[in-house]
Every structure is written in structure tokens, then in C-alpha cells.
Design a protein around this motif. Structure first.
Motif, mmCIF file in Angstrom:
data_model
loop_
_atom_site.group_PDB
_atom_site.id
_atom_site.type_symbol
_atom_site.label_atom_id
_atom_site.label_comp_id
_atom_site.label_asym_id
_atom_site.label_seq_id
_atom_site.Cartn_x
_atom_site.Cartn_y
_atom_site.Cartn_z
ATOM 1 N N ARG A 71 -7.559 2.975 -0.677
ATOM 2 C CA ARG A 71 -6.567 1.919 -0.484
ATOM 3 C C ARG A 71 -6.480 0.960 -1.659
ATOM 4 N NH1 ARG A 71 -7.549 -2.427 3.643
ATOM 5 N NH2 ARG A 71 -6.344 -3.984 2.577
ATOM 6 N N ASP B 62 0.880 -1.165 0.000
ATOM 7 C CA ASP B 62 0.000 0.000 0.000
ATOM 8 C C ASP B 62 0.916 1.213 0.000
ATOM 9 O OD1 ASP B 62 -2.261 1.569 0.035
ATOM 10 O OD2 ASP B 62 -2.553 1.404 2.202
ATOM 11 N N ARG C 87 1.454 5.530 0.616
ATOM 12 C CA ARG C 87 0.969 6.676 1.387
ATOM 13 C C ARG C 87 1.918 7.850 1.210
ATOM 14 N NH1 ARG C 87 -0.450 2.836 6.487
ATOM 15 N NH2 ARG C 87 -1.982 1.622 5.345
#
Length: 148
Positions: free
Chosen positions: A77, A67, A69
Motif C-alpha cells: 500500500r 491508493d 489497485r
């Protein structure tokens, strides 16, 4: 300790074949990477290439997939992406966005994410001679090891 060990992915995005400073009804055309809500490091539409380098935080999820960020990362997500934003930027004026392109981070091969560095390459002009926009997926964007 490597960037991958720290949960970082160093990205370099290189755009070539820019559409020019004038496209359709648009003038003083520039392209920028979008950080949060703001365009960052705009490049004139007639440049030989546009290059942005930045770091994205990576987290490995329980199912083993990465994932992404950070301030350059947009989307939920299941569909994280980067924006390349197109706008008019007259001398002394402010950036006025008129379209954006999405580069999906899930399209980066896992081996590159695990290495901690990736290079993305793409042409920034669409088939009609206008600034590339909408979802940009392989083969329109290719990812390879950073520095190759």
C-alpha cells in the motif's frame, strides 16, 4: 459521471528511445507491461515507441491520499507501482524476462489522479545503452494530463 468519480485512473504509458532488439548478451529483446505475473502487449526493442493504455482503480484513503489497485498494480500500500518487464521473445517462443523497471504510482500528481487520466513518458534506454530497469522516478519519468 467521470472516470475519477468511479474511482478509475486511465493511464497511458509511452516509452521512447528503446535500446534495440540486441542488447549486451540479450537477443529478440521486447518490453511489456506486466499484468499480474504475466507480460502483456510486448513491443520489440527496436520499435520507435512503446505505448500501453489501461485503467487502474483508485481509492482515496482516510488521510486524503490515493491508493491504487488492479491487475497491473504491484507492491504494498505504501509503494504501489507498475512493472515494465524486459525479456527475450524469439519468434514462436515464450517471453523470458531478464529485468524490470518500476514506475511508482505515487509519483503521479494528485491533480492528475483526481482528473481520472494521466500520461507517463520515459526513455527506455539507460546510460549504458541497456534496457532501463530498477526504480524509475521523476525526472526519468514525467506525468502530464492524458492527451496533452
Amino acid at each position: 459521471m467521470t472516470a475519477a468519480d468511479r474511482g478509475e485512473l486511465r493511464l497511458r504509458i509511452t516509452g521512447r528511445d528503446l535500446p534495440g532488439r540486441s542488447c549486451g548478451e540479450f537477443r529478440d529483446v521486447h518490453v511489456a507491461v506486466q499484468r499480474g505475473r504475466d507480460p502483456e502487449r510486448p513491443v520489440p526493442g527496436d520499435a520507435s515507441e512503446a505505448v500501453w493504455e489501461f485503467t487502474v482503480t483508485t481509492v482515496i484513503l482516510p488521510d486524503g491520499t490515493p491508493d491504487f489497485r488492479g491487475p497491473y498494480v504491484h507492491g504494498g500500500r505504501d509503494a504501489r507501482f507498475l512493472y515494465l518487464t524486459w525479456g527475450e521473445l524469439p519468434a514462436g517462443g515464450e517471453f523470458a524476462m531478464f529485468r524490470r523497471a518500476k514506475l511508482f504510482l505515487a509519483d503521479i500528481p494528485v491533480a492528475l489522479v483526481e482528473s481520472g487520466a494521466a500520461q507517463g513518458d520515459l526513455a527506455l534506454t539507460d546510460a549504458c545503452g541497456m534496457p532501463l530497469c530498477a526504480a524509475v522516478r521523476p525526472p526519468k519519468v514525467t506525468f502530464r494530463p492524458y492527451g496533452d
